[in-house]
Design a protein around this motif. Structure first.
Motif, PDB file in Angstrom:
ATOM      1  N   GLY A 226      43.041  45.978  33.376  1.00 13.36           N
ATOM      2  CA  GLY A 226      41.997  46.909  32.966  1.00 13.36           C
ATOM      3  C   GLY A 226      42.343  47.615  31.663  1.00 13.36           C
ATOM      4  O   GLY A 226      43.504  47.632  31.241  1.00 13.36           O
TER       5      GLY A 226
ATOM      6  N   VAL B  92      41.079  42.902  36.362  1.00 13.48           N
ATOM      7  CA  VAL B  92      40.500  44.058  37.054  1.00 13.48           C
ATOM      8  C   VAL B  92      39.528  44.728  36.098  1.00 13.48           C
ATOM      9  O   VAL B  92      39.862  44.963  34.930  1.00 13.48           O
ATOM     10  CB  VAL B  92      41.591  45.075  37.456  1.00 13.48           C
ATOM     11  CG1 VAL B  92      40.983  46.228  38.250  1.00 13.48           C
ATOM     12  CG2 VAL B  92      42.694  44.394  38.240  1.00 13.48           C
TER      13      VAL B  92
ATOM     14  N   PHE C 118      37.660  39.867  38.606  1.00  6.57           N
ATOM     15  CA  PHE C 118      37.044  38.642  38.098  1.00  6.57           C
ATOM     16  C   PHE C 118      38.178  37.778  37.589  1.00  6.57           C
ATOM     17  O   PHE C 118      39.358  38.125  37.729  1.00  6.57           O
ATOM     18  CB  PHE C 118      35.993  38.952  37.023  1.00  6.57           C
ATOM     19  CG  PHE C 118      36.500  39.676  35.815  1.00  6.57           C
ATOM     20  CD1 PHE C 118      36.876  38.990  34.671  1.00  6.57           C
ATOM     21  CD2 PHE C 118      36.599  41.070  35.808  1.00  6.57           C
ATOM     22  CE1 PHE C 118      37.338  39.659  33.556  1.00  6.57           C
ATOM     23  CE2 PHE C 118      37.061  41.759  34.691  1.00  6.57           C
ATOM     24  CZ  PHE C 118      37.427  41.052  33.563  1.00  6.57           C
TER      25      PHE C 118
HETATM   26 MN    MN Z   1      39.081  44.131  30.960  1.00  7.17          MN
END
Ligand code: MN
Length: 236
Positions: free
Chosen positions: A205, A38, A60
């Motif tokens: 993330g 993310v 991705f």
């Molecule tokens: Mn990252």
């Protein structure tokens, strides 16, 4: 020979072994199927990257064999700006499609600490030109991870502090409670695009403080109650 037997013939060369990650507190290994990631999932990191808040999550992926569990990461070719991104990694024990948010955590086998290594110069160029991120994100050894801690051992980390130090100096400090999209929301949304399965890893993330690594750097990353990893960046 039947068609069935025909299809079970020898490989033309030996297939690579399945990428795998150690499971904490056991001799068992977690076989990696896919790696999803993310982008921009912490407000302060989104701000430092110049992207806006609470857009739908940007997904991705990295190839499964980008996963890395050794202690020496080779500095990748074709970049002059390799960045670290400390991240909570979700390891799925089952999957599905269109998973409801309320059922998402049932799919989680466990959690790990990971570093989403990024060729930031190539990513910036790809963004500018509207091109894919593959060369920026999906290179060999671009997904170092710790051993996986089972959810049944330590639950689901909701407000775990996440840290990354380089050469014993503070680089990244954050808390998984500051994620824009929570783990259940990420799993639910990702399963609308892809059929998720056991063996999938999801990098969720990074908090703020991303920065460059150079050969010789020592990287230490840890997430409270989850795990830690450390590696040295070796010369290209
Ligand atoms: Mn990252």
């Amino acid at each position: 020979m039947s068609r069935m037997e025909d299809s079970q013939g020898e490989y033309v060369f030996s297939p690579e072994t399945t990428p795998q990650v150690r499971v904490r507190g056991s001799a068992a290994m977690f076989p990696v199927r896919r790696i999803y990631c993310v982008g921009s999932n912490y407000r302060e990191h989104a701000r430092e990257m110049g992207t806006s808040l609470r857009e739908p999550p940007c997904f991705f992926s990295k190839p499964a064999n980008a996963v890395f569990t050794g202690d020496a990461v080779p500095y990748p070719p074709m970049t002059h700006n390799l960045h670290h991104e400390a991240e909570l990694v979700v390891a799925l024990g089952s999957g599905g499609v269109n998973i409801p948010v309320e059922q998402a955590l049932e799919k989680v086998f466990g959690y790990a600490a990971g570093v989403d290594l990024t060729r930031r110069d190539l990513q910036a160029e790809a963004k500018k030109q509207g091109r894919p991120w593959s060369t920026a994100k999906s290179f060999d050894c671009s997904a170092p991870v710790s051993a996986i801690r089972r959810a049944s051992d330590g639950g689901h980390p909701e407000n775990a502090s996440i840290r990354l130090d380089v050469n014993e100096e503070i680089r990244q400090r954050g808390n998984t409670g500051d994620m824009t999209w929570s783990v259940p929301e990420i799993i639910a949304e990702l399963s609308r695009y892809f059929e998720l399965k056991a063996g999938d890893l999801i990098f969720t993330g990074t908090p703020p403080g991303v920065g460059a690594l150079v050969p010789g750097d020592r990287v230490d990353c840890s997430i409270d109650t989850v795990g830690s990893l450390g590696f040295v960046v070796t010369g290209s």
